[in-house]
Design a protein around this motif. Structure first.
Motif, mmCIF file in Angstrom:
data_model
loop_
_atom_site.group_PDB
_atom_site.id
_atom_site.type_symbol
_atom_site.label_atom_id
_atom_site.label_comp_id
_atom_site.label_asym_id
_atom_site.label_seq_id
_atom_site.Cartn_x
_atom_site.Cartn_y
_atom_site.Cartn_z
ATOM 1 N N TYR A 162 0.965 -1.213 0.521
ATOM 2 C CA TYR A 162 -0.642 0.015 0.250
ATOM 3 C C TYR A 162 0.644 1.357 -0.277
ATOM 4 O O TYR A 162 0.113 1.940 -0.892
ATOM 5 N N GLU A 163 2.269 1.825 0.981
ATOM 6 C CA GLU A 163 2.738 2.269 0.604
ATOM 7 C C GLU A 163 3.489 2.735 -0.686
ATOM 8 O O GLU A 163 3.441 3.733 -0.445
ATOM 9 N N ALA A 164 3.892 1.366 -1.281
ATOM 10 C CA ALA A 164 4.432 1.696 -2.380
ATOM 11 C C ALA A 164 2.687 2.174 -3.521
ATOM 12 O O ALA A 164 3.831 2.931 -4.163
ATOM 13 N N ALA A 165 2.165 1.935 -2.806
ATOM 14 C CA ALA A 165 1.222 2.505 -4.207
ATOM 15 C C ALA A 165 0.906 3.233 -3.614
ATOM 16 O O ALA A 165 0.745 4.965 -4.830
ATOM 17 N N GLN A 166 1.274 4.515 -2.405
ATOM 18 C CA GLN A 166 0.881 5.367 -1.770
ATOM 19 C C GLN A 166 2.200 6.762 -2.596
ATOM 20 O O GLN A 166 1.755 7.621 -2.959
ATOM 21 N N ASN A 167 3.320 6.024 -2.868
ATOM 22 C CA ASN A 167 4.028 6.851 -3.278
ATOM 23 C C ASN A 167 4.209 6.997 -4.903
ATOM 24 O O ASN A 167 4.270 8.095 -5.404
ATOM 25 N N ILE A 168 3.527 5.914 -5.383
ATOM 26 C CA ILE A 168 2.828 6.275 -6.949
ATOM 27 C C ILE A 168 2.251 7.345 -7.310
ATOM 28 O O ILE A 168 2.358 8.432 -7.910
ATOM 29 N N VAL A 169 1.355 7.639 -5.690
ATOM 30 C CA VAL A 169 0.038 8.717 -6.152
ATOM 31 C C VAL A 169 0.607 9.718 -5.672
ATOM 32 O O VAL A 169 0.845 11.174 -6.933
#
Length: 294
Positions: A162-169
């Motif tokens: 999820y944190e990796a996805a948040q970084n993409i955002v």
């Protein structure tokens, strides 16, 4: 000599079977586009298929049998000079213990996406930069798939993904619709920010309990499994008390509504009065389905 060659081949294939996390079917539908060469869409489909399945999204090693079954369906609504407008449907599932059944985990419909793609271009993901909206979209959902899958096996097991996805955002703020707070409560921005918020913790707790304590026990004790499904949904209902119209509640039932009906449509009987009342309260949009639970 032949023995050593065979051993080397076995070692090679054992190594290459590890790494990639997804077993993803990608489909690009272009039925509504009548004035463009169909080859561009077929090339896009193959490029996406290769990109999703051959990119290493995490540092974990996944055996071939551990790869997550998922799909990405791009429905192209407009195309002009390498610019695409589309809807993206993302779905995933995971195996239920001691059975051949695949339980749906994620089913998200990103209704309004836009991206550019030049036929034959290489799709390469760099987590620290925004290179294209198409790459960021696919990378975001790849990480969300892995994260939600991990949450079904271990409490809060999906946090690093999820944190990796948040970084993409964060790095995709200039990428167009869906990446910012201004794009609505059902945007990619809020999907991942909500799931990492303590306010929405019941969603992740329910995801774990539903699979590990309920579905994975069905083969051994179906009655207990059903009761644990009710307990998991009761946990999710705690979110309703603080966020009655939470996007994550919809995400849960978009994946699970048909399965819940199926679970309670056969096998040993359990009391469903409380369950139906709860489902109608927290997910009224699925009221017609809940009426089928007997």
């Amino acid at each position: 000599m032949h023995k050593w060659i065979g051993l080397l081949m076995l070692t090679f294939f054992s190594f290459t079977a590890k790494g990639q996390e997804l077993n993803c079917t990608v489909k690009v539908s272009f039925d509504r586009i009548t004035d463009a060469n169909p080859q561009i869409f077929k090339t896009l489909e193959k490029s996406l298929q290769d990109f999703v399945n051959n990119t290493r999204w995490t540092t974990r090693n996944f055996g071939r049998s551990e790869r997550i079954d998922c799909s990405m369906f791009f429905n192209i609504s407009a195309y002009d000079n390498n610019s695409f407008t589309a809807m993206l449907q993302v779905a995933s599932s995971r195996s239920v213990y001691n059975s051949t059944y695949q339980s749906p985990v994620m089913n998200v419909n990103d209704k309004d996406i836009a991206f550019r793609y030049n036929e034959g271009e290489n799709l390469i993901f760099n987590p620290n930069s925004f290179d294209s909206n198409l790459v960021s979209l696919v990378a975001f959902y790849a990480n969300m798939i892995i994260a939600m899958d991990a949450d079904t096996y271990e409490k809060e097991g999906g946090t690093p993904y999820y944190e990796a996805a948040q970084n993409i955002v964060s790095v995709s703020q200039s990428g167009g619709k869906g990446w910012t707070q201004q794009d609505g409560l059902q945007s990619r921005y809020f999907l991942v920010n909500d799931v990492l918020s303590n306010t929405y913790k019941p969603f992740r707790e329910a995801l774990y309990a539903y699979h590990m304590t309920a579905m994975d026990k069905m083969a051994d004790n179906q009655k207990e499994g059903k009761e644990k499904v009710i307990a998991a949904i009761t946990t999710l209902s705690e979110l309703y008390k603080v966020r009655p119209n939470a996007f994550l509640t919809r995400v849960f039932f978009d994946a699970k509504s048909d399965e819940i009906v199926a679970v309670f449509s056969g096998g040993p009987m359990v009391s469903i009065t409380k369950l139906q009342d709860m489902l109608n309260r927290i997910s009224p949009m699925n009221g017609a389905k809940w009426g089928k639970i007997k």
